[in-house]
Design a protein around this motif. Structure first.
Motif, short mmCIF file in Angstrom:
data_model
loop_
_atom_site.label_atom_id
_atom_site.label_comp_id
_atom_site.label_asym_id
_atom_site.label_seq_id
_atom_site.Cartn_x
_atom_site.Cartn_y
_atom_site.Cartn_z
N UNK A 169 -3.28 24.78 2.02
CA UNK A 169 -2.13 24.32 1.22
C UNK A 169 -2.55 23.55 -0.03
N UNK A 170 -3.78 23.05 -0.05
CA UNK A 170 -4.22 22.21 -1.16
C UNK A 170 -3.68 20.79 -1.09
N UNK A 171 -3.06 20.40 0.01
CA UNK A 171 -2.45 19.08 0.16
C UNK A 171 -3.32 18.17 1.02
N UNK A 172 -3.08 16.85 0.91
CA UNK A 172 -3.85 15.87 1.66
C UNK A 172 -3.56 15.99 3.15
N UNK A 173 -4.56 15.67 3.95
CA UNK A 173 -4.40 15.65 5.39
C UNK A 173 -3.63 14.41 5.82
N UNK A 174 -2.90 14.52 6.91
CA UNK A 174 -2.04 13.43 7.39
C UNK A 174 -2.88 12.26 7.91
N UNK A 175 -2.38 11.07 7.66
CA UNK A 175 -2.90 9.80 8.20
C UNK A 175 -4.34 9.52 7.80
N UNK A 176 -4.73 10.01 6.61
CA UNK A 176 -6.05 9.70 6.05
C UNK A 176 -5.84 8.97 4.74
N UNK A 177 -5.97 7.63 4.70
CA UNK A 177 -5.84 6.93 3.42
C UNK A 177 -7.05 7.19 2.54
N UNK A 178 -6.82 7.22 1.22
CA UNK A 178 -7.94 7.35 0.29
C UNK A 178 -8.76 6.07 0.25
N UNK A 179 -8.10 4.93 0.41
CA UNK A 179 -8.78 3.63 0.31
C UNK A 179 -8.54 2.83 1.59
N UNK A 180 -9.61 2.28 2.13
CA UNK A 180 -9.50 1.44 3.32
C UNK A 180 -10.65 0.44 3.31
N UNK A 181 -10.35 -0.82 3.64
CA UNK A 181 -11.40 -1.82 3.60
C UNK A 181 -11.11 -3.01 4.51
N UNK A 182 -12.13 -3.80 4.71
CA UNK A 182 -12.01 -5.01 5.52
C UNK A 182 -12.96 -6.06 4.96
N UNK A 183 -12.49 -7.30 4.89
CA UNK A 183 -13.31 -8.42 4.45
C UNK A 183 -13.13 -9.56 5.43
N UNK A 184 -14.21 -10.28 5.72
CA UNK A 184 -14.10 -11.41 6.63
C UNK A 184 -15.13 -12.47 6.26
N UNK A 185 -14.81 -13.71 6.63
CA UNK A 185 -15.72 -14.84 6.50
C UNK A 185 -15.93 -15.44 7.88
N UNK A 186 -17.14 -15.84 8.16
CA UNK A 186 -17.44 -16.58 9.39
C UNK A 186 -17.90 -17.96 8.97
N UNK A 187 -17.03 -18.96 9.16
CA UNK A 187 -17.24 -20.32 8.66
C UNK A 187 -17.50 -21.24 9.85
N UNK A 188 -18.60 -21.97 9.80
CA UNK A 188 -18.94 -22.93 10.85
C UNK A 188 -19.03 -24.31 10.20
N UNK A 189 -17.90 -25.01 10.04
CA UNK A 189 -17.91 -26.29 9.34
C UNK A 189 -18.60 -27.39 10.12
N UNK A 190 -18.67 -27.24 11.43
CA UNK A 190 -19.32 -28.22 12.28
C UNK A 190 -19.84 -27.51 13.53
N UNK A 191 -20.76 -28.16 14.19
CA UNK A 191 -21.34 -27.56 15.38
C UNK A 191 -20.25 -27.26 16.41
N UNK A 192 -20.33 -26.08 17.01
CA UNK A 192 -19.44 -25.61 18.07
C UNK A 192 -18.08 -25.13 17.58
N UNK A 193 -17.79 -25.21 16.27
CA UNK A 193 -16.50 -24.74 15.73
C UNK A 193 -16.75 -23.56 14.79
#
Length: 577
Positions: free
Chosen positions: A478-502
Motif C-alpha cells: 500500500x505504501x502506507x505506514x505500519x500500525x503502532x510504529x512511531x517514527x520517534x520514540x525516546x526515554x531520558x532518566x536521571x539517577x540522583x543520590x543526594x545522600x547516602x541510602x537515598x
C-alpha cells in the motif's frame, strides 16, 4: 511496547518494527510463544515477574540461532540462580487503582546444590479498559464505565546440582495465572463484562558437561510448556439485552515439548565451532461455544499438532587481535509443511587506542505458519509458506572520559516478505475457504537509527541515561505506514543520590505520532509521560520506596479507544535478610 488498558490487558512487543508474532520469547532459554494464538505470538500480560536476574534482548533477525519466530528479535527472560549463603527477600506494595502486591524469594548455594524459589501475587481494581480518560468517549457516555480489574500469581524455581567438577544438572520451572476483565472494544456498547483466564506453565532440565579442561562443552536440554486461556467474550449490538447480545465461550490450549542438544568445541587459534539439533512438538486444542448468538454462530473446534526438526551450526573466530567474526546457519523442517534455511554473519572490531567498538551484522529470519493458520477447519489454509525477513545493521560504541560517558549509535534496515495476511474475499481464497483464508501476500520494510548515552555526571551522585529511536516503516503493497510504529520514540532518566541510602530517579518517556490501525487509520497523538521513583534504605536489610507514574496526568492512547492510567502513586517496602 503496546498495552491494552492497564494491568491485565494484552501487552505486545515489537522489535525494530517487526510484528508482534515476529518476536521470539524465551524463559530460561525455552521458547514460550503460545501455539494456540492465531499467529503464535506471546502476550506479555501472562508474565507475573518473580525473581528475574536479567532480560536479554537481541534485535534483528536471529533465526539462524533460534529458529522460527525470531524474525524481528529475541527476548530471553532469565530467572535468578542461587549463589552464596542463603538469602531471603520479602516485598509488599500498594497504591492507585486499588493495586496491591506481595513478592517473596529465597536463594542460595550449599556445597554442590544451588536453589532459588520465588513467588508473586497481585490484585488491582483497575479502570475501564475501554474509554477511560478519553475525552471524545467520555462526552458521549450516559452511564459510568465499569472497572476492569485483574488478579494474578507467579512462581518460579531453579535448582542446580554439581554432579562432578565437569558435569552439572540444572532444572526448574515457571508458572503464572492471570484472571482479568476486558472490554470487547466494538459494537454500540463496547464496555462489556468479558473475562479471560490465562495459565502458563514452563519447565526445563539441562545436563551439561565440560571435557578437555573446558574446551569441549556439551549440553542436553529437555523442555515443555503449556498455555491455557479461557474467555467469556460478550459483545452488545444495539442495546444491552439478550436479543442483541453475543456471548461466546472460548477455550485455547497450546502445548510444546522437545529436546535440544548443543556442542561447543574450542579450536584455539582456529576459533570455536558450535553444532546442535532440536526436535520440538507443538499441539493445540481450541474451541468456541456460543451461549447467545445474534449471528447464528455454531460451535467450532481445532485440534492439530506438528513436529519441527532443526540443525544449526555457528563458527566464531578472531583472525587478528580485537577482530571477532561469526557465521551461523540453521535448517528447520516442519512436518507436512515447508523447510527453510536461515543464516547470519557478524563482525566486531575494538579500536583499543580510542576505546571504540565498531560492529555489524547481516542475516535472515523466518517464521513457520501457526497451527491455527494451517489447520483451523474454517479459515485454515493448505500450502502456506513461511514468512521471511532480511536484516542488516551497523553501529559503534564509544567510551569517553575514562568510561564516564558511553555513547552508542546503530543504523538498521529490515525487509519482510511472504507475510501472512487474512482475506475475506472468496475470490482470493481456495474453494475450501469460502469464509476467508490466510495468504502469503504482504511485504513490508523498516529502517532507522538507534542512539543511546550513559553519563556518570557526578560519580556516586548523579547519573544520566538516554535512548532514542527513529524508525521508518512501510507496507510495500500500500505504501502506507505500519500500525503502532512511531517514527520517534525516546526515554531520558536521571539517577540522583543526594545522600547516602537515598536514590531519586525521574524519567520521561516520549512517543511520537502513530496509527492504531492498518492503512494509516485511527491516528494517535504523540505524548510525553513523566515518572519518578524514590528509594530510601533505612538500613542494610530494610528499604522503603515510592514510585509515581504519569505524574503530569497526561492523556494518551496506546491503542485506539483503550484507556491508560492517570496520575498514579505506589509505595512499598523491601526486606532482605
Amino acid at each position: 511496547v503496546t498495552g491494552m488498558g492497564g494491568i491485565g490487558g494484552a501487552i505486545s512487543v515489537r522489535v525494530r518494527g517487526a510484528d508482534t508474532r515476529h518476536t521470539l520469547v524465551l524463559i530460561d532459554g525455552v521458547r514460550v510463544n503460545d501455539p494456540a494464538q492465531s499467529d503464535g505470538n506471546f502476550d506479555f500480560s501472562s508474565i507475573v515477574p518473580t525473581d528475574i536476574e536479567r532480560i536479554e534482548v537481541l534485535r534483528g533477525p536471529q533465526s539462524a540461532l533460534y529458529g522460527s519466530d525470531a524474525i524481528g528479535g529475541v527476548i530471553n527472560i532469565i530467572t535468578r540462580k542461587g549463589r552464596g549463603p542463603a538469602k531471603a527477600t520479602l516485598q509488599a506494595e500498594g497504591g492507585s487503582y486499588g493495586t496491591k502486591s506481595v513478592r517473596g524469594a529465597i536463594s542460595g548455594k550449599s556445597g554442590a546444590f544451588s536453589y532459588d524459589l520465588s513467588a508473586n501475587g497481585f490484585g488491582t481494581d483497575g479502570f475501564s479498559r475501554y474509554g477511560y480518560r478519553i475525552r471524545r468517549i467520555e462526552r458521549t457516555l450516559t452511564a459510568p464505565l465499569e472497572k476492569d480489574g485483574a488478579t494474578g500469581f507467579g512462581a518460579s524455581a531453579r535448582f542446580g546440582i554439581d554432579l562432578s567438577k565437569r558435569t552439572k544438572l540444572e532444572f526448574g520451572g515457571y508458572a503464572s495465572g492471570i484472571d482479568s476483565d476486558y472490554d470487547a472494544g466494538w459494537g454500540e456498547f463496547p464496555d462489556t463484562p468479558s473475562r479471560q483466564k490465562t495459565r502458563l506453565i514452563n519447565g526445563f532440565a539441562r545436563l551439561s558437561d565440560k571435557a578437555f579442561d573446558g574446551k569441549w562443552r556439551n549440553s542436553l536440554l529437555l523442555f515443555g510448556n503449556t498455555t491455557n486461556r479461557t474467555n467469556r467474550d460478550i459483545t452488545y449490538f444495539g442495546s444491552i439485552d439478550p436479543m442483541s447480545t453475543d456471548w461466546t465461550k472460548y477455550r485455547f490450549r497450546g502445548e510444546r515439548f522437545g529436546l535440544e542438544y548443543q556442542s561447543d568445541l574450542q579450536l584455539g587459534a582456529f576459533g570455536q565451532i558450535t553444532v546442535g539439533g532440536k526436535w520440538e512438538r507443538e499441539r493445540i486444542d481450541n474451541s468456541s461455544t456460543p451461549v447467545l448468538s445474534t449471528w447464528g454462530m455454531m460451535p467450532d473446534s481445532t485440534e492439530a499438532q506438528q513436529d519441527t526438526r532443526s540443525l544449526f551450526a555457528v563458527y566464531q573466530i578472531s583472525p587478528m587481535k580485537d577482530l571477532n567474526l561469526s557465521l551461523s546457519g540453521r535448517l528447520d523442517d516442519v512436518e507436512d509443511s515447508d523447510h527453510f534455511a536461515t543464516w547470519r554473519a557478524t563482525a566486531a572490531y575494538n579500536l583499543t587506542a580510542t576505546s571504540t567498538t565498531f560492529r555489524a551484522s547481516i542475516g535472515t529470519g523466518a517464521k513457520a505458519p501457526s497451527l491455527y493458520q494451517r489447520f483451523d477447519p474454517i479459515y485454515g489454509t493448505d500450502g502456506l509458506q513461511p514468512e521471511h525477513s532480511f536484516g542488516i545493521d551497523a553501529g559503534a560504541d564509544q567510551s569517553l572520559f575514562d568510561g564516564r560517558l558511553i555513547v552508542s549509535a546503530t543504523v538498521f534496515a529490515n525487509r519482510f516478505k511472504d507475510l501472512l495476511n487474512f482475506s475475506f474475499s472468496p475470490g482470493d481464497c481456495p474453494p475450501a475457504n469460502p469464509m476467508g483464508c490466510f495468504l502469503n501476500v504482504n511485504r513490508a520494510r523498516t529502517s532507522g537509527l538507534e542512539l543511546s548515552a550513559d553519563a556518570d555526571l557526578m560519580p556516586g551522585r548523579l547519573r544520566a541515561k538516554a535512548a532514542y529511536t527513529f524508525m521508518r516503516s512501510e507496507n510495500e503493497i500500500t505504501g502506507l505506514r505500519l500500525a503502532r510504529r512511531p517514527e520517534h520514540e525516546g526515554r531520558m532518566s536521571l539517577v540522583f543520590t543526594p545522600m547516602e541510602r537515598l536514590t531519586i530517579e525521574p524519567s520521561v518517556v516520549l512517543v511520537g505520532e502513530r496509527f492504531s490501525s492498518d492503512n494509516e487509520r485511527d491516528r494517535l497523538s504523540p505524548y510525553a509521560r513523566f515518572d519518578m521513583r524514590v528509594d530510601y534504605a533505612l538500613n542494610a536489610n530494610l528499604s522503603l520506596y515510592v514510585r509515581g507514574e504519569n505524574l503530569t496526568d497526561a492523556r494518551y492512547e496506546e491503542v485506539k479507544d483503550y484507556g491508560t492510567p492517570g496520575r498514579s502513586i505506589y509505595g512499598g517496602l523491601r526486606l532482605t535478610w
